[in-house]
Design an enzyme around this catalytic site. Structure first.
Site, PDB file in Angstrom:
ATOM      1  N   GLU A   1      -9.579  -1.944   5.481  1.00  0.00           N
ATOM      2  CA  GLU A   1     -10.158  -1.588   6.764  1.00  0.00           C
ATOM      3  C   GLU A   1     -11.436  -2.404   7.025  1.00  0.00           C
ATOM      4  O   GLU A   1     -12.048  -2.909   6.070  1.00  0.00           O
ATOM      5  CB  GLU A   1     -10.524  -0.095   6.760  1.00  0.00           C
ATOM      6  CG  GLU A   1      -9.335   0.847   6.582  1.00  0.00           C
ATOM      7  CD  GLU A   1      -8.552   1.062   7.866  1.00  0.00           C
ATOM      8  OE1 GLU A   1      -8.366   0.105   8.645  1.00  0.00           O
ATOM      9  OE2 GLU A   1      -8.095   2.196   8.079  1.00  0.00           O
TER      10      GLU A   1
ATOM     11  N   HIS B   1      -6.979  -4.606  10.344  1.00  0.00           N
ATOM     12  CA  HIS B   1      -6.810  -4.388   8.905  1.00  0.00           C
ATOM     13  C   HIS B   1      -5.546  -5.101   8.421  1.00  0.00           C
ATOM     14  O   HIS B   1      -4.608  -5.311   9.184  1.00  0.00           O
ATOM     15  CB  HIS B   1      -6.809  -2.896   8.524  1.00  0.00           C
ATOM     16  CG  HIS B   1      -5.634  -2.102   8.961  1.00  0.00           C
ATOM     17  ND1 HIS B   1      -5.685  -0.742   9.190  1.00  0.00           N
ATOM     18  CD2 HIS B   1      -4.350  -2.449   9.217  1.00  0.00           C
ATOM     19  CE1 HIS B   1      -4.495  -0.309   9.548  1.00  0.00           C
ATOM     20  NE2 HIS B   1      -3.677  -1.318   9.577  1.00  0.00           N
TER      21      HIS B   1
ATOM     22  N   ASN C   1      -7.173  -2.685  14.509  1.00  0.00           N
ATOM     23  CA  ASN C   1      -8.550  -2.985  14.099  1.00  0.00           C
ATOM     24  C   ASN C   1      -8.603  -4.165  13.128  1.00  0.00           C
ATOM     25  O   ASN C   1      -9.600  -4.376  12.462  1.00  0.00           O
ATOM     26  CB  ASN C   1      -9.208  -1.745  13.481  1.00  0.00           C
ATOM     27  CG  ASN C   1      -8.556  -1.320  12.158  1.00  0.00           C
ATOM     28  OD1 ASN C   1      -7.643  -1.982  11.658  1.00  0.00           O
ATOM     29  ND2 ASN C   1      -9.024  -0.228  11.587  1.00  0.00           N
TER      30      ASN C   1
ATOM     31  N   ASP D   1       0.822  -1.214   0.000  1.00  0.00           N
ATOM     32  CA  ASP D   1       0.000   0.000   0.000  1.00  0.00           C
ATOM     33  C   ASP D   1       0.854   1.263   0.000  1.00  0.00           C
ATOM     34  O   ASP D   1       2.081   1.207   0.165  1.00  0.00           O
ATOM     35  CB  ASP D   1      -0.962  -0.010   1.204  1.00  0.00           C
ATOM     36  CG  ASP D   1      -0.281  -0.395   2.515  1.00  0.00           C
ATOM     37  OD1 ASP D   1       0.958  -0.329   2.592  1.00  0.00           O
ATOM     38  OD2 ASP D   1      -0.993  -0.774   3.452  1.00  0.00           O
TER      39      ASP D   1
END
Ligand code: PGA
Length: 249
Positions: free
Chosen positions: A143, A138, A136, A67
């Site tokens: 996400e 991801h 979280n 990313d």
């Protein structure tokens, strides 16, 4: 899903570097999928040390990063382009043309995403993909969401991710709100996946990855459906796991 638990961050980093190094020794023109963030920094340090000792040769290796922030110039010290060069590429003999990182500055982000997936496909897929995991859950910047997104895409970062990443920026307002990330399908095209996690702040995400239902609200949970996944985590990240489910090394 195999789980190896190491004593601490340094041991996790060493083990992860050994796995990458074995991959490159077995196949000198390996395609490595690489990740950014605090977690893999120690692995990159170990790989640079191995390279300096003549134990690993990157001259035929090709890399694809997961990313990149959207519209953050390459020379910004927070860009993942900058991170990868600072932590790995500037210190090893990889060829510039063999490095692939999504270009978050491409004016046509749809073309950027489509051509990134095309490049991965054309090369026959990644041999081993390194992943970190967000608090979280991801992976890459996939996400928590209502659906899994297959291809490389532009994503709105969650508030929790912006907050977590603000530690690297002068202020939270400087953190980009969007990123280009490989999708779940792009990650799954990889033959092997190695997920790294360190610290108690990751224990819940690791627990949900291993025991939770497969749901796009826990993006890492989908790793259960890949047939060659190894988790290399430290004891702090393993605190919620049952001891019989992992190998302590
Ligand atoms: P970290 O980030 O390695 O900085 O904890 C991991 C991630 O967000 O994927």
């Amino acid at each position: 899903m195999r789980i190896l638990v190491c004593k601490n961050y340094d041991e996790m980093s060493k083990k992860a570097a050994q796995i990458i190094s074995s991959q490159v020794i077995l196949k000198s023109d390996s395609i490595l999928g690489l990740a950014t963030g605090s977690t893999p920094i120690g692995m990159y340090k170990n790989l640079v040390d191995m390279y300096n000792k003549g134990e690993i040769d990157f001259s035929e290796v090709k890399t694809f990063n997961l990313d990149e922030y959207y519209q953050l110039p390459k020379d910004n010290i927070q860009s993942y382009y900058y991170f990868m060069h600072k932590n790995l590429f500037n210190h090893i003999n990889i060829k510039k043309e063999n490095i692939n990182i999504p270009n978050g500055m491409n004016g046509d982000v749809e073309i950027e995403c489509a051509s990134y997936d095309e490049a991965i496909k054309n090369i026959g897929g990644v041999d081993i993909q390194v992943l970190g995991i967000g608090n979280n859950a991801h992976i890459g910047f996939n996400e928590p969401n209502d659906a899994f997104i297959k291809n490389t895409h532009l994503v709105d970062l969650k508030e929790s991710t912006i907050e977590a990443n603000s530690r690297f920026f002068d202020s939270i307002d400087d953190v980009p709100k969007k990123a280009v990330t490989m999708g779940i399908g792009s990650i799954f095209a990889s033959k092997k996946i190695m997920l790294l996690a360190s610290g108690e702040c990751k224990a819940e995400a690791v627990y949900n990855t291993v025991y939770g239902d497969v749901t796009p609200q826990v993006p890492s949970s989908i790793l259960k459906f890949h047939n060659d996944v190894i988790l290399i985590i430290d004891e702090a990240a393993a605190t919620k796991l049952n001891k019989e489910d992992y190998k302590l090394i």
